[in-house]
Design a protein around this motif. Sequence first.
Motif, PDB file in Angstrom:
ATOM      1  N   TYR A  53       0.811  -1.221   0.000  1.00  0.00           N
ATOM      2  CA  TYR A  53       0.000   0.000   0.000  1.00  0.00           C
ATOM      3  C   TYR A  53       0.849   1.279   0.000  1.00  0.00           C
ATOM      4  O   TYR A  53       0.732   2.135  -0.895  1.00  0.00           O
ATOM      5  CB  TYR A  53      -0.945   0.004   1.194  1.00  0.00           C
ATOM      6  N   GLY A  54       1.709   1.414   1.002  1.00  0.00           N
ATOM      7  CA  GLY A  54       2.516   2.625   1.139  1.00  0.00           C
ATOM      8  C   GLY A  54       3.359   2.927  -0.084  1.00  0.00           C
ATOM      9  O   GLY A  54       3.294   4.032  -0.643  1.00  0.00           O
ATOM     10  N   PRO A  55       4.171   1.972  -0.542  1.00  0.00           N
ATOM     11  CA  PRO A  55       4.998   2.229  -1.730  1.00  0.00           C
ATOM     12  C   PRO A  55       4.169   2.564  -2.972  1.00  0.00           C
ATOM     13  O   PRO A  55       4.538   3.459  -3.739  1.00  0.00           O
ATOM     14  CB  PRO A  55       5.756   0.914  -1.910  1.00  0.00           C
ATOM     15  N   ALA A  56       3.055   1.851  -3.184  1.00  0.00           N
ATOM     16  CA  ALA A  56       2.258   2.073  -4.392  1.00  0.00           C
ATOM     17  C   ALA A  56       1.581   3.437  -4.387  1.00  0.00           C
ATOM     18  O   ALA A  56       1.618   4.167  -5.392  1.00  0.00           O
ATOM     19  CB  ALA A  56       1.207   0.969  -4.529  1.00  0.00           C
ATOM     20  N   VAL A  57       0.973   3.807  -3.260  1.00  0.00           N
ATOM     21  CA  VAL A  57       0.286   5.099  -3.177  1.00  0.00           C
ATOM     22  C   VAL A  57       1.298   6.236  -3.233  1.00  0.00           C
ATOM     23  O   VAL A  57       1.074   7.262  -3.899  1.00  0.00           O
ATOM     24  CB  VAL A  57      -0.574   5.178  -1.902  1.00  0.00           C
ATOM     25  N   SER A  58       2.415   6.069  -2.552  1.00  0.00           N
ATOM     26  CA  SER A  58       3.462   7.103  -2.575  1.00  0.00           C
ATOM     27  C   SER A  58       3.971   7.309  -3.995  1.00  0.00           C
ATOM     28  O   SER A  58       4.156   8.450  -4.455  1.00  0.00           O
ATOM     29  CB  SER A  58       4.617   6.696  -1.658  1.00  0.00           C
ATOM     30  N   SER A  59       4.194   6.215  -4.689  1.00  0.00           N
ATOM     31  CA  SER A  59       4.687   6.306  -6.059  1.00  0.00           C
ATOM     32  C   SER A  59       3.686   7.019  -6.962  1.00  0.00           C
ATOM     33  O   SER A  59       4.068   7.860  -7.797  1.00  0.00           O
ATOM     34  CB  SER A  59       4.970   4.900  -6.605  1.00  0.00           C
ATOM     35  N   ALA A  60       2.395   6.697  -6.792  1.00  0.00           N
ATOM     36  CA  ALA A  60       1.370   7.341  -7.610  1.00  0.00           C
ATOM     37  C   ALA A  60       1.297   8.835  -7.326  1.00  0.00           C
ATOM     38  O   ALA A  60       1.167   9.658  -8.243  1.00  0.00           O
ATOM     39  CB  ALA A  60       0.015   6.689  -7.339  1.00  0.00           C
ATOM     40  N   ALA A  61       1.380   9.208  -6.043  1.00  0.00           N
ATOM     41  CA  ALA A  61       1.308  10.621  -5.668  1.00  0.00           C
ATOM     42  C   ALA A  61       2.539  11.384  -6.144  1.00  0.00           C
ATOM     43  O   ALA A  61       2.430  12.502  -6.662  1.00  0.00           O
ATOM     44  CB  ALA A  61       1.159  10.744  -4.151  1.00  0.00           C
ATOM     45  N   LEU A  64      -6.977   8.431   7.788  1.00  0.00           N
ATOM     46  CA  LEU A  64      -8.049   9.026   8.592  1.00  0.00           C
ATOM     47  C   LEU A  64      -9.277   9.376   7.766  1.00  0.00           C
ATOM     48  O   LEU A  64     -10.254   9.908   8.296  1.00  0.00           O
ATOM     49  CB  LEU A  64      -7.536  10.286   9.305  1.00  0.00           C
ATOM     50  N   GLY A  65      -9.232   9.092   6.473  1.00  0.00           N
ATOM     51  CA  GLY A  65     -10.357   9.400   5.612  1.00  0.00           C
ATOM     52  C   GLY A  65     -10.472  10.868   5.250  1.00  0.00           C
ATOM     53  O   GLY A  65     -11.521  11.312   4.771  1.00  0.00           O
ATOM     54  N   LYS A  66      -9.401  11.627   5.435  1.00  0.00           N
ATOM     55  CA  LYS A  66      -9.430  13.078   5.163  1.00  0.00           C
ATOM     56  C   LYS A  66      -8.907  13.349   3.744  1.00  0.00           C
ATOM     57  O   LYS A  66      -7.836  13.927   3.557  1.00  0.00           O
ATOM     58  CB  LYS A  66      -8.590  13.815   6.201  1.00  0.00           C
ATOM     59  N   ILE A  67      -9.698  12.923   2.785  1.00  0.00           N
ATOM     60  CA  ILE A  67      -9.310  13.119   1.390  1.00  0.00           C
ATOM     61  C   ILE A  67      -9.461  14.592   1.023  1.00  0.00           C
ATOM     62  O   ILE A  67     -10.494  15.209   1.290  1.00  0.00           O
ATOM     63  CB  ILE A  67     -10.179  12.242   0.466  1.00  0.00           C
ATOM     64  N   GLY A  68      -8.400  15.164   0.417  1.00  0.00           N
ATOM     65  CA  GLY A  68      -8.410  16.582   0.068  1.00  0.00           C
ATOM     66  C   GLY A  68      -7.976  17.484   1.204  1.00  0.00           C
ATOM     67  O   GLY A  68      -8.150  18.703   1.132  1.00  0.00           O
ATOM     68  N   ALA A 111      -5.542  18.770  -6.645  1.00  0.00           N
ATOM     69  CA  ALA A 111      -6.667  17.884  -6.905  1.00  0.00           C
ATOM     70  C   ALA A 111      -6.233  16.676  -7.722  1.00  0.00           C
ATOM     71  O   ALA A 111      -6.673  15.533  -7.478  1.00  0.00           O
ATOM     72  CB  ALA A 111      -7.773  18.641  -7.635  1.00  0.00           C
ATOM     73  N   GLU A 112      -5.348  16.896  -8.707  1.00  0.00           N
ATOM     74  CA  GLU A 112      -4.866  15.797  -9.536  1.00  0.00           C
ATOM     75  C   GLU A 112      -4.072  14.788  -8.719  1.00  0.00           C
ATOM     76  O   GLU A 112      -4.155  13.574  -8.933  1.00  0.00           O
ATOM     77  CB  GLU A 112      -3.991  16.337 -10.675  1.00  0.00           C
ATOM     78  N   ILE A 113      -3.284  15.296  -7.779  1.00  0.00           N
ATOM     79  CA  ILE A 113      -2.489  14.406  -6.915  1.00  0.00           C
ATOM     80  C   ILE A 113      -3.405  13.568  -6.040  1.00  0.00           C
ATOM     81  O   ILE A 113      -3.194  12.356  -5.869  1.00  0.00           O
ATOM     82  CB  ILE A 113      -1.503  15.239  -6.065  1.00  0.00           C
ATOM     83  N   TRP A 114      -4.442  14.205  -5.490  1.00  0.00           N
ATOM     84  CA  TRP A 114      -5.383  13.464  -4.655  1.00  0.00           C
ATOM     85  C   TRP A 114      -6.087  12.380  -5.463  1.00  0.00           C
ATOM     86  O   TRP A 114      -6.288  11.260  -4.981  1.00  0.00           O
ATOM     87  CB  TRP A 114      -6.416  14.409  -4.030  1.00  0.00           C
ATOM     88  N   VAL A 115      -6.474  12.694  -6.692  1.00  0.00           N
ATOM     89  CA  VAL A 115      -7.131  11.699  -7.543  1.00  0.00           C
ATOM     90  C   VAL A 115      -6.204  10.511  -7.781  1.00  0.00           C
ATOM     91  O   VAL A 115      -6.609   9.339  -7.680  1.00  0.00           O
ATOM     92  CB  VAL A 115      -7.563  12.329  -8.883  1.00  0.00           C
ATOM     93  N   ALA A 116      -4.942  10.790  -8.091  1.00  0.00           N
ATOM     94  CA  ALA A 116      -3.978   9.715  -8.337  1.00  0.00           C
ATOM     95  C   ALA A 116      -3.774   8.859  -7.091  1.00  0.00           C
ATOM     96  O   ALA A 116      -3.734   7.619  -7.159  1.00  0.00           O
ATOM     97  CB  ALA A 116      -2.651  10.302  -8.800  1.00  0.00           C
ATOM     98  N   THR A 144      -7.066   6.847  -6.254  1.00  0.00           N
ATOM     99  CA  THR A 144      -7.247   5.768  -7.232  1.00  0.00           C
ATOM    100  C   THR A 144      -6.343   4.589  -6.924  1.00  0.00           C
ATOM    101  O   THR A 144      -6.767   3.427  -6.943  1.00  0.00           O
ATOM    102  CB  THR A 144      -6.972   6.283  -8.657  1.00  0.00           C
ATOM    103  N   GLU A 145      -5.074   4.880  -6.621  1.00  0.00           N
ATOM    104  CA  GLU A 145      -4.144   3.804  -6.292  1.00  0.00           C
ATOM    105  C   GLU A 145      -4.488   3.170  -4.956  1.00  0.00           C
ATOM    106  O   GLU A 145      -4.359   1.947  -4.782  1.00  0.00           O
ATOM    107  CB  GLU A 145      -2.709   4.336  -6.270  1.00  0.00           C
ATOM    108  N   SER A 146      -4.941   3.993  -3.996  1.00  0.00           N
ATOM    109  CA  SER A 146      -5.358   3.470  -2.692  1.00  0.00           C
ATOM    110  C   SER A 146      -6.480   2.459  -2.862  1.00  0.00           C
ATOM    111  O   SER A 146      -6.455   1.362  -2.282  1.00  0.00           O
ATOM    112  CB  SER A 146      -5.806   4.617  -1.783  1.00  0.00           C
TER     113      SER A 146
END
Length: 589
Positions: A482-490, A509-513, A522-527, A530-532
């Motif tokens: 999880y961590g490596p994949a989401v970090s890489s996408a962001a 914590l569910g604090k998206i955005g 916004a684009e970073i959050w989407v990426a 999505t990976e999450s």
Amino acid sequence: MTAEKTSGDSPITPTNGNEKHDAAPIHTHRELLAVKPIEEEAHDGDIHINLSWRSWLVVFITCFAIMAQVFVVVAAGSVIAFIIRDVGDASLAGWIIQGPLLMQSVLSPIVGRLSDVVDRKYLAALPPLVAFAGAVVSAKATSMHMLIGGGILIGTTLSTISIVQAIPSEILPLKYRALANGFAFVGGSLGGIIGGIGAGAVTNVDSGGWRYIFWMQAAFHGATSLGLLLFYWPPKTEYPKMSYKEMVWAIDPIGSITFILSATLMLLGLDWAAGTYKWSDPHVAVPLSIGLALLVVFCVYEWKGRSDGLVAHIFFHRDKNFAFSVFAFAVEGWIFYSAVNSITPQLVLNLGFEDNAWHISLRQLSFSLTNLLFSLVVTWYSTKFKDLKSPLLVTWVFFLVVTICYAAFQPGWDNAQIGFNVLAGIGQSGPLTLLVACVQFTSPHAYLSTATGLAFAARAIGGAFGSATLDAIINGRLAANYGPAVSSAALGAGLPAGSVEALLGALALGKIGDESVSGATAEIWVAAVTESQAQYAAAYRLAWASIIPFVFLATVAVGLLKGVSDLMTEKVEATVEHIAGKDKDGANA
């Protein structure tokens, strides 16, 4: 129906069906030989008894007790992700479910055996008072450890399932045994619905709203105890005097202790494997190995050590229905407690289908209401046609389909997930309604609560094992990827390297955005989201895929069950009606 006690080493005279039997269950190998099997009991005193409000009131009270018990495991489990957010210690969160289930699994057969030997009323009515205290402790919990401690106290009332599920079966005619368990299922199903909806509603109030779940539990447990104390008056029974040693031996101390140690050690090892330690770590490997070894010892002892222990040999006198039913019930517990009740709500939350507990609980109604509706159909069919096997087989096939669908699940399957809930509701409408009846139809009345307790112990162990195993699979997959994949996408979308930790914390914590994450557009959050979701979906697919072999084997076991239509007679094993000519031990003259 039980045998007369024998003294010394004199042989037992075989029963001819006319002797009067003492009400106390047998507890020695010699006495076991005199207990009539269920196929003889089913036609002994086979007369019609008119059922009045007395019988139906007791049925209602026991169904309420079952409702309260199901509420215990459903309510907290359905919002466990929100409890973790408020209290922390995610690696220990599995014990919110496993603690009460452990108490049920280790105590149900023992409590059931005691109720067969001594008394049903107070063994059913007093444990809910302990659960009342545990609910108050949990409601006031300031840490995960305190919450788990309260849950263990609550678990004492779950052990009485061996009694409250047996009572309707013994006060209604044998031909209504499927109906009796159907009523119990309706009570449990309502507990699931109330637990899911209620938990979602109160949790949605604020971050600590989940505490109201336990205040609701306290009210239910208090009402259960009061109802049983005031209105359940089983037939007066005279028991032969037993020494303390005899009573201890009657509940199979060697088997009980071995079973308790085995279940506890195995569950402890599995829980630590769910995220705290690696499988190769001594904290996991040692208790798991010792627990499995003790399980083998328990099985061998119950097979060769004594014939009248927790797993009495008389359960296997007629056919192999007891073994097949208990195995299938353990798999059903594995499915319900872990996959349906715990994993599915987390899947809905972490894949973004719903973003709060209330909406998740409403979504789960597609399972709960379907489950309740089809249980009525299953109960009607099995009672009218005296056929338990066919509806069981059909519903197990439905759930096999569900597990395969979830094993292929994709993040965009929002509406499809609701359809899977409906199929799962149909699939689980059969097992909890009819498998208990199948188990009870293998046992003479002297062992009714013991057999029922073993069935629910197997279900609880299956649930606890399932919860621990699926947590281990999911947490292990996420920890590694999880961590490596989401970090890489962001980072690939432009997130500054120094903000990665903050972004991962916000997602947890569910604090998206969250605007506090520096440089997160916004684009970073989407990426990142999505990976999450892709990573969570992969973890859940792996968990569901692990269930498929067990569901297949359970389906085969159900297909091997023998019919019990010849046992579904007018016989009432322990009527609470005031019958003229009824003798002092509650049997009909």
